[in-house]
Design an enzyme around this catalytic site. Structure first.
Site, mmCIF file in Angstrom:
data_model
loop_
_atom_site.group_PDB
_atom_site.id
_atom_site.type_symbol
_atom_site.label_atom_id
_atom_site.label_comp_id
_atom_site.label_asym_id
_atom_site.label_seq_id
_atom_site.Cartn_x
_atom_site.Cartn_y
_atom_site.Cartn_z
ATOM 1 N N HIS A 41 61.755 -51.610 -136.507
ATOM 2 C CA HIS A 41 60.701 -51.450 -135.499
ATOM 3 C C HIS A 41 60.807 -52.582 -134.473
ATOM 4 O O HIS A 41 60.196 -53.649 -134.638
ATOM 5 C CB HIS A 41 59.320 -51.489 -136.163
ATOM 6 C CG HIS A 41 58.996 -50.287 -136.985
ATOM 7 N ND1 HIS A 41 58.228 -49.243 -136.518
ATOM 8 C CD2 HIS A 41 59.347 -49.957 -138.255
ATOM 9 C CE1 HIS A 41 58.110 -48.317 -137.467
ATOM 10 N NE2 HIS A 41 58.780 -48.729 -138.520
ATOM 11 N N CYS A 70 62.577 -45.763 -136.451
ATOM 12 C CA CYS A 70 62.296 -45.501 -137.867
ATOM 13 C C CYS A 70 62.442 -44.002 -138.166
ATOM 14 O O CYS A 70 63.559 -43.494 -138.237
ATOM 15 C CB CYS A 70 60.919 -46.027 -138.232
ATOM 16 S SG CYS A 70 60.670 -46.171 -140.020
ATOM 17 N N GLU A 87 59.455 -52.919 -131.686
ATOM 18 C CA GLU A 87 58.229 -53.175 -130.919
ATOM 19 C C GLU A 87 57.442 -54.373 -131.434
ATOM 20 O O GLU A 87 56.689 -54.993 -130.684
ATOM 21 C CB GLU A 87 57.326 -51.933 -130.916
ATOM 22 C CG GLU A 87 56.730 -51.562 -132.262
ATOM 23 C CD GLU A 87 57.581 -50.612 -133.080
ATOM 24 O OE1 GLU A 87 57.043 -49.928 -133.971
ATOM 25 O OE2 GLU A 87 58.798 -50.552 -132.815
#
Length: 629
Positions: A555, A427, A557
């Site tokens: 993102h 990001c 994750e």
């Protein structure tokens, strides 16, 4: 008729197999998890562990997290205030505990699975403005408490699995601690709710701290007794008491809690600090939680065979405990004083490290300490911080907002770029990597982001007008969206994603790469190998000539799972241990754990590496642009 249907099911079952799910009633069961004594006692992990055990028994599970704060959602929180903001597929900005639920249970939750006081009051006030209450005085009881119960019942029946199966058990975690004034309406709502859904369909588990003062070394049960007494005084009697402690506590303590808290000894569960959170479901299962829930909620499940039950989960926990080799990763961020600020990134790094058979050694680096201003004010701190960065095998620059630490993040990007250190930007990490490249490779000295400098002559990073509406909450580009790989590029990430043409990942940003600069950036070697479905927004950047210099606008994750690591994080760890090119050369078909210790990327000179500078040379390269730039 019911008996005949049962008989037909029995007759049609394959030989030697008994499917208990055919006989489970389609009545929703609820497990309420409350907490006492202190916040952060581990309710989220306990709730996730209940779900993990039940799911391994073949039961469809969903989860709800209740946060008593008045905010509508977690979107406007500082990470120092409440940890990271977790983002769901539908764009919901929610509490980080929903990340635990998704990772443990491998389910897809919705924004309605996170209930806040703000949402409930907004819902009730909207109904009042429409005249739905027919002129009655709107009160906490019954209107707020009814709204809470209706919300829970509605959300509990929404599918959270890919196959669209209806949940059978809903696990509800009530945030905060019993006695908090903010949580009183929710406690009252569930006091009523247990009678609304009937006792056999409702179970309450209370998580409490059993402190062990060092001066005596003796576990103290008084805090738990007081907490349970207060909970019972509010109308909820715990069916299970989960005692959290630093060290294991004996049967004598359990019997004491049982005696004073009006529960049987088998209803007192003890969870001490373990080597990893993945051992919590195993410890719960060993203490008879399956048998208790099966009897208490009348789930009608057959008891699993101990030898094979949760085998993959046990293997994962054992593998984590027996890791012997370390991989050193530096996380260069802005909120490094609170680890929960980067909870999902930490988990994603752990998932990838365990997958390749390495133990994660994560170093948190405050980005501002890498800047020249720190060098002037505190040179010792500056050089110590740079030493930590230089010792790392790989670097992550995560997302964030605001000016503080921006220049330090760019210095970290430059260090990785010029020294071929494995790098992953996420990001804001992508945005600062692009700005640093523009400044030091394209020699655009005033390149910047309009978030930091609205009047910059070279706005490399610009805001998205449709996602900047003057309000902070819920106005960013949020949720799962498509990313399309450029077919002509030999992308590392495309290979790690299985050579797919499209991928879906979750987003949370208000700024993006300025399309006007894309062509000149790519000509210089920073290639945007992934773009959005309209080919307008830059999603993935990779640097030519480096082994692993990758940045994503999304993102990754958020979709990482313990048994299925996120590809960008897996690539970072593989590059950091020198095995990425070997893994790619095998077509990513081989399990990363099966890579031999003797096999390294030196056998695959696909990309010429740059020799690492010494620590002393690194300090010079931070302030002086190299001749290659």
């Amino acid at each position: 008729m019911r008996a005949n249907n049962t008989l037909n099911v029995l007759v049609n079952l394959p030989t030697g197999r008994f499917d208990n799910s055919k006989f489970r009633p389609m009545i929703m069961k609820y497990i309420l998890v409350t907490g006492g004594v202190i916040s952060g006692v581990g309710k989220g992990v306990i709730a996730s562990s209940f779900g993990t055990i039940l799911k391994h028994c073949g039961i469809q599970v969903t989860s709800i997290k209740i946060d008593p704060y008045i905010n509508i959602d977690a979107g406007t929180f500082s990470p120092y205030e409440h940890g990271e903001v977790y983002v769901l597929d539908d764009g919901g900005e929610v509490d980080l505990d929903l990340g635990n639920y998704e990772r443990f249970l491998d389910i897809i939750l919705h924004k309605e699975n996170n209930i806040t006081t703000g949402k409930i009051y907004q819902h009730v006030i909207t109904k009042e403005r429409r005249g739905d209450y027919l002129g009655k005085t709107v009160q906490v009881v019954p209107h707020i408490t009814d709204a809470i119960q209706e919300w829970v019942e509605k959300v509990a029946n929404q599918s959270v699995s890919e196959d669209g199966g209806k949940p059978e058990v809903c696990i509800v975690e009530l945030g905060g601690t019993i006695g908090d004034i903010e949580g009183m309406p929710f406690v009252e709502a569930f006091r009523q709710f247990q009678f609304r859904v009937k006792r056999e369909n409702f179970c309450c588990a209370h998580v409490s701290l059993v402190p062990q003062p060092r001066c005596t070394g003796e576990p103290k049960t008084k805090p738990t007794q007081s907490s349970v007494r207060e909970l019972r005084g509010l109308g909820l009697s715990p069916d299970l008491i989960v005692c959290r402690s630093e060290k294991p506590i004996g049967d004598a303590v359990k019997e004491k809690i049982s005696s004073f808290c009006h529960v049987g000894p088998d209803q007192v569960i003890t969870i001490h600090d373990l080597s990893s959170i993945y051992r919590v479901p195993l410890l719960l299962e060993n203490q008879g939680v399956i048998e208790f829930l099966n009897d208490r909620l009348q789930l009608n499940i057959s008891m699993p065979r101990p030898r094979y039950f949760m085998r993959k989960w046990k293997d994962l926990a054992d593998r984590i405990d027996h890791l012997r080799k370390d991989v050193n990763i530096a996380l260069v961020g802005k909120y490094t004083k609170l680890e929960d600020s980067y909870a999902s990134i930490i988990k994603a790094l752990q998932h990838a490290s365990v997958q390749v058979g390495y133990r994660l050694n994560l170093t948190f680096i405050e980005a501002a300490n890498l800047e020249n201003s720190t060098k002037a004010d505190n040179p010792v701190l500056y050089h110590e911080t740079w030493q930590k960065l230089c010792k790392s095998n790989g670097v992550v620059v995560p997302g964030g907002f605001g000016k503080r630490g921006i220049e330090g993040k760019m210095e970290a990007c430059k260090w990785c770029r010029t020294n071929d250190v494995p790098f992953l930007g996420i990001c804001l990490g992508l945005q600062v990597a692009v700005i640093e490249f523009a400044r030091n490779v394209l020699n655009i000295e005033t390149a910047h982001s309009t978030e930091i400098d609205p009047n910059t002559d070279h706005p490399i990073i610009i805001d998205m007008p449709e996602h900047n509406q003057g309000q902070m909450g819920g106005t960013m580009r949020l949720g799962k969206r498509y990313t399309r790989f450029k077919p002509e590029e030999n992308s590392i990430l495309k290979q790690l994603y299985g050579n797919k043409n499209y991928i879906e990942e979750r987003h949370r940003h208000r700024y993006e790469v300025n399309p006007q600069y894309v062509e000149v950036l790519e000509e210089a070697g920073l290639i945007f190998v992934g773009r959005d479905e309209d080919n307008v927004r830059m999603e993935i950047a990779e640097l030519n000539g480096n082994n692993y210099y990758v940045a994503t606008q999304f993102h990754p994750e958020y979709l990482s799972r313990p048994l299925k690591p996120s590809p960008p994080f897996l690539g970072l760890i593989l590059a950091s241990i020198g095995k990425l090119k070997h893994y790619l050369a095998r077509g990513c078909k081989l399990s990363p754990r099966e890579l031999s210790d003797n096999e390294s990327d030196t056998e695959y000179p696909l990309i010429e590496s740059t020799k690492l500078q010494s620590s002393s040379e690194a300090s010079k390269s931070n302030s002086v642009v190299s001749s290659n730039d």
